[in-house]
Design an enzyme around this catalytic site. Structure first.
Site, PDB file in Angstrom:
ATOM      1  N   HIS A  12     -81.583  72.276  -7.527  1.00  0.00           N
ATOM      2  CA  HIS A  12     -82.942  72.676  -7.938  1.00  0.00           C
ATOM      3  C   HIS A  12     -83.159  74.048  -8.736  1.00  0.00           C
ATOM      4  CE1 HIS A  12     -83.236  69.239  -5.184  1.00  0.00           C
ATOM      5  NE2 HIS A  12     -84.029  68.802  -6.067  1.00  0.00           N
ATOM      6  N   GLY A  48     -88.012  62.856  -6.485  1.00  0.00           N
ATOM      7  CA  GLY A  48     -87.288  61.479  -6.383  1.00  0.00           C
ATOM      8  C   GLY A  48     -87.716  60.716  -7.469  1.00  0.00           C
ATOM      9  N   ASN A  56     -83.924  60.789 -12.975  1.00  0.00           N
ATOM     10  CA  ASN A  56     -83.642  60.000 -11.887  1.00  0.00           C
ATOM     11  C   ASN A  56     -83.282  58.512 -12.454  1.00  0.00           C
ATOM     12  OD1 ASN A  56     -83.957  61.884  -9.733  1.00  0.00           O
ATOM     13  ND2 ASN A  56     -86.067  61.659 -10.114  1.00  0.00           N
ATOM     14  N   SER A  89     -88.665  66.228  -9.368  1.00  0.00           N
ATOM     15  CA  SER A  89     -88.753  67.287  -8.391  1.00  0.00           C
ATOM     16  C   SER A  89     -88.647  68.790  -9.410  1.00  0.00           C
ATOM     17  CB  SER A  89     -87.351  67.391  -7.698  1.00  0.00           C
ATOM     18  OG  SER A  89     -86.267  67.217  -8.551  1.00  0.00           O
ATOM     19  N   ASP A 129     -78.521  75.093  -3.004  1.00  0.00           N
ATOM     20  CA  ASP A 129     -77.961  73.679  -2.782  1.00  0.00           C
ATOM     21  C   ASP A 129     -77.304  73.382  -4.391  1.00  0.00           C
ATOM     22  OD1 ASP A 129     -80.304  73.193  -4.730  1.00  0.00           O
ATOM     23  OD2 ASP A 129     -81.296  72.023  -3.299  1.00  0.00           O
TER      24      ASP A 129
END
Length: 215
Positions: A191, A78, A107, A41, A188
């Protein structure tokens, strides 16, 4: 604070596994040389317009400085090293890149992947790229210390060890310049926002420029 933001910035959006590729490079042999970006991402411009992501800005910088390269962004939110490794052979065959930027691993760390497996995946991805005639460039990633000092230190070392073993360029952790700034991230808190993307490119550019042939 920094550890929380680093964790957030590499957090996967597992629901966003779209397999779209974007870029300007042609698929046929004989076209302009291609730089393939294989990332998660952080390179997929999650939550912002694609044209404002650091990969799109890389294409602009290359053109502005006289490089003929087209950039293909095969990044997926992801994504893991295993997922990228599985997709890589087809991408190499399709795009025949001159360079592959491997921005993966965050990740894996969040899922606690064994460090030997992480390093093996990185080495295999870099080796596949080199065997296909491309220069692999690895991106260092980091994991918060609350995963334990042994794991977090070993995680960071996996990237440098893989790069050293293959004599491949290594981009230092490219979120280091923004990790302490909450205003550098989307609402959020996960990011990097559009305003942070030029700083991310600036962190990548010195290593990339050194690996590119003169324009």
């Amino acid at each position: 604070m920094m550890l929380r933001l680093v964790l957030a910035a590499v957090l996967a959006c597992a629901a966003c596994l779209a397999r779209a590729e974007t870029g300007t490079a042609g698929d046929s042999a004989g076209s302009a040389p291609t730089i393939l970006v294989l990332g998660d991402s952080l390179s997929a411009a999650y939550g912002i317009p694609a044209e404002r992501g650091w990969v799109a800005l890389l294409q602009e910088r290359l053109r502005d400085r006289g490089y003929p390269h087209g950039v293909v962004n095969a990044s997926v939110s992801g994504e893991t090293t295993a997922g990228g490794l599985a997709r890589l052979p087809a991408l190499l065959d399709r795009h025949q890149p001159q360079m592959v930027l491997i921005e993966l691993g965050g990740n894996d760390g969040l899922r606690g992947l064994p460090l030997d497996k992480l390093e093996d995946n990185l080495r295999r991805a870099a080796t596949l790229s080199r065997d296909a005639g491309a220069t692999p460039v690895l991106f260092e990633m980091r994991i918060p210390s609350n995963y334990g000092p042994v794991y977090s230190h070993g995680f960071q070392q996996a990237f440098s060890s893989a790069a050293e073993a293959l004599d491949a360029p290594l981009v230092p952790f490219f979120l280091a310049g923004i990790a302490l700034d909450p205003d550098a991230f989307l609402d959020d808190g996960i990011h990097p926002n559009a305003g942070s993307q030029p700083k991310m490119l600036d962190a990548v550019w010195p290593t990339l420029e050194a690996a590119l042939p003169p324009p």
